[in-house]
Design a protein around this motif. Structure first.
Motif, PDB file in Angstrom:
ATOM      1  N   LYS A 115       2.686   6.777  -7.907  1.00  0.00           N
ATOM      2  CA  LYS A 115       1.339   6.848  -8.466  1.00  0.00           C
ATOM      3  C   LYS A 115       1.261   6.074  -9.783  1.00  0.00           C
ATOM      4  O   LYS A 115       2.130   6.188 -10.645  1.00  0.00           O
ATOM      5  CB  LYS A 115       0.944   8.309  -8.707  1.00  0.00           C
ATOM      6  CG  LYS A 115       1.028   9.189  -7.462  1.00  0.00           C
ATOM      7  CD  LYS A 115       0.107   8.706  -6.357  1.00  0.00           C
ATOM      8  CE  LYS A 115       0.149   9.653  -5.156  1.00  0.00           C
ATOM      9  NZ  LYS A 115      -0.664   9.166  -4.028  1.00  0.00           N
ATOM     10  N   SER A 124       1.227  -0.659 -10.990  1.00  0.00           N
ATOM     11  CA  SER A 124       0.270  -1.763 -10.923  1.00  0.00           C
ATOM     12  C   SER A 124       0.424  -2.511  -9.610  1.00  0.00           C
ATOM     13  O   SER A 124       1.506  -2.549  -9.010  1.00  0.00           O
ATOM     14  CB  SER A 124       0.494  -2.728 -12.092  1.00  0.00           C
ATOM     15  OG  SER A 124       1.725  -3.419 -11.932  1.00  0.00           O
ATOM     16  N   GLU A 125      -0.684  -3.110  -9.183  1.00  0.00           N
ATOM     17  CA  GLU A 125      -0.622  -3.898  -7.956  1.00  0.00           C
ATOM     18  C   GLU A 125       0.316  -5.092  -8.127  1.00  0.00           C
ATOM     19  O   GLU A 125       1.033  -5.464  -7.195  1.00  0.00           O
ATOM     20  CB  GLU A 125      -2.015  -4.380  -7.567  1.00  0.00           C
ATOM     21  CG  GLU A 125      -2.023  -5.148  -6.254  1.00  0.00           C
ATOM     22  CD  GLU A 125      -3.415  -5.506  -5.786  1.00  0.00           C
ATOM     23  OE1 GLU A 125      -3.535  -6.090  -4.687  1.00  0.00           O
ATOM     24  OE2 GLU A 125      -4.383  -5.212  -6.506  1.00  0.00           O
ATOM     25  N   ALA A 139       3.890  -3.894  -7.631  1.00  0.00           N
ATOM     26  CA  ALA A 139       4.080  -3.523  -6.230  1.00  0.00           C
ATOM     27  C   ALA A 139       4.213  -4.756  -5.351  1.00  0.00           C
ATOM     28  O   ALA A 139       5.070  -4.816  -4.452  1.00  0.00           O
ATOM     29  CB  ALA A 139       2.926  -2.642  -5.756  1.00  0.00           C
ATOM     30  N   GLU A 174       0.828  -1.206   0.000  1.00  0.00           N
ATOM     31  CA  GLU A 174       0.000   0.000   0.000  1.00  0.00           C
ATOM     32  C   GLU A 174       0.862   1.257   0.000  1.00  0.00           C
ATOM     33  O   GLU A 174       0.550   2.234  -0.695  1.00  0.00           O
ATOM     34  CB  GLU A 174      -0.941  -0.004   1.206  1.00  0.00           C
ATOM     35  CG  GLU A 174      -1.940   1.145   1.173  1.00  0.00           C
ATOM     36  CD  GLU A 174      -2.939   1.092   2.309  1.00  0.00           C
ATOM     37  OE1 GLU A 174      -3.736   2.037   2.419  1.00  0.00           O
ATOM     38  OE2 GLU A 174      -2.907   0.117   3.100  1.00  0.00           O
ATOM     39  N   ARG A 206       2.249   1.813  -3.491  1.00  0.00           N
ATOM     40  CA  ARG A 206       1.236   2.286  -4.442  1.00  0.00           C
ATOM     41  C   ARG A 206       0.829   3.729  -4.172  1.00  0.00           C
ATOM     42  O   ARG A 206       0.430   4.457  -5.089  1.00  0.00           O
ATOM     43  CB  ARG A 206       0.015   1.373  -4.418  1.00  0.00           C
ATOM     44  CG  ARG A 206       0.337  -0.075  -4.809  1.00  0.00           C
ATOM     45  CD  ARG A 206      -0.907  -0.859  -5.120  1.00  0.00           C
ATOM     46  NE  ARG A 206      -1.489  -0.417  -6.391  1.00  0.00           N
ATOM     47  CZ  ARG A 206      -2.698  -0.797  -6.820  1.00  0.00           C
ATOM     48  NH1 ARG A 206      -3.435  -1.610  -6.063  1.00  0.00           N
ATOM     49  NH2 ARG A 206      -3.168  -0.369  -7.965  1.00  0.00           N
TER      50      ARG A 206
END
Length: 304
Positions: free
Chosen positions: A223, A226-227, A230, A216, A219
């Motif tokens: 900015k 992609s998840e 990350a 989190e 992310r």
């Protein structure tokens, strides 16, 4: 934000409880667990200096920066180093200006007393004095960064400031803050601090964040990432920390790594991408050799 005129009331209005503080910190992209949120809250409301210790890169300095943003007040930072003294940290006299005043007085036949030459107008204010003299409406956040890099004498010099929000200038006497600063000290624990410093502070050890929290954080700070990327980076960072490297990467390195991968257009982490960007996450060649010897593909995980 309403102004009450009283610095403590100003702070209490902004952070009435631990939950509100955590929410306001999250709003400036600094995520805290309950322990850290509680320590910061108590430091603000008691008030009392806060000593943050932890590995490099876990977010100690960022805590002070984010707190200043939440309170909408200046951050005044003192970076400690070996040999730092009062001239760099607190004040020094403006000798060229004093000398000029003496010459002008001689030319005009005036007499200057010692009090004339050693007054507030001749002070060069360093971070500690600027924090004490901050006029408000809310206290400044004073960050005394990496205090473990300074020596024992400097710790002793800080005791009056930590305990009384005051300092003494021999020629002027005690100077007390009208808006006592919010003091955050950080330490990477390269050495133990003196008990007298710790007694004057609240204390919080900051651990590496959980995998989910680190994803989190990444992310929020990078900015548009992609998840998938990350998560892969957070997992790789965790494996590096569990390896035999001498300097485990912190959250700051995780953020830098993702930013580098994003800039290069990498969408999924693999051994080739790690090799290209290893200098973003490991800053010692010996540590890079350790992870290469173990196999870069091991950082991505089985089945990736």
């Amino acid at each position: 934000m309403s102004a009450t005129g009283d610095p403590q009331s100003e702070v209490a209005h902004l952070v009435p409880d631990v939950e509100t503080l955590a929410q306001r910190l999250a709003a400036v992209d600094y995520l805290v667990d309950e322990g850290l949120a509680t320590s910061i809250f108590l430091s603000l409301r008691l008030p009392q200096p806060l000593l943050l210790e932890g590995e490099a890169g876990v977010g100690k300095t960022e805590a002070a920066k984010s707190l200043a943003a939440v309170l909408d007040t200046p951050l005044i930072r003192l970076q400690c180093y070996e040999g730092i003294d009062a001239a760099e940290a607190l004040y020094e006299w403006n000798y060229p200006r004093q000398l000029l005043s003496i010459r002008l007085a001689d030319a005009s036949g005036e007499r200057l007393s010692e009090e004339d030459l050693f007054g507030p107008d001749y002070l060069i204010r360093r971070p500690l004095l600027r924090a004490l003299e901050h006029p408000g409406p809310r206290p400044a956040v004073l960050l005394i960064d990496e205090i473990d890099r300074a020596d024992d004498d400097f710790e002793a010099f800080l005791l009056e400031l930590l305990g009384e929000a005051a300092i003494t200038i021999p020629e002027l006497g005690p100077i007390r803050a009208t808006h006592p600063p919010i003091i955050v000290l950080t330490s990477n624990r390269t050495r133990d601090l003196h008990d007298a410093v710790k007694r004057r502070c609240l204390y919080q050890w900051i651990e590496y964040p959980s995998r989910e929290r680190e994803v989190e954080i990444i992310r929020r700070r990078v900015k548009g990432v992609s998840e998938t990327l990350a998560v892969q980076v957070a997992d790789a960072i965790s494996r590096i920390r569990d390896s035999d490297v001498q300097k485990p990467p912190g959250v700051a390195e995780a953020i830098d790594w993702v930013a580098a991968l994003e800039l290069l257009g990498v969408e999924r982490l693999d051994a080739a991408a790690i090799e290209r960007t290893l200098g973003s996450v490991l800053k010692y060649s010996e540590d890079q050799d350790v992870v290469r010897a173990a196999g870069l593909e091991q950082l991505v995980g089985a089945g990736e």
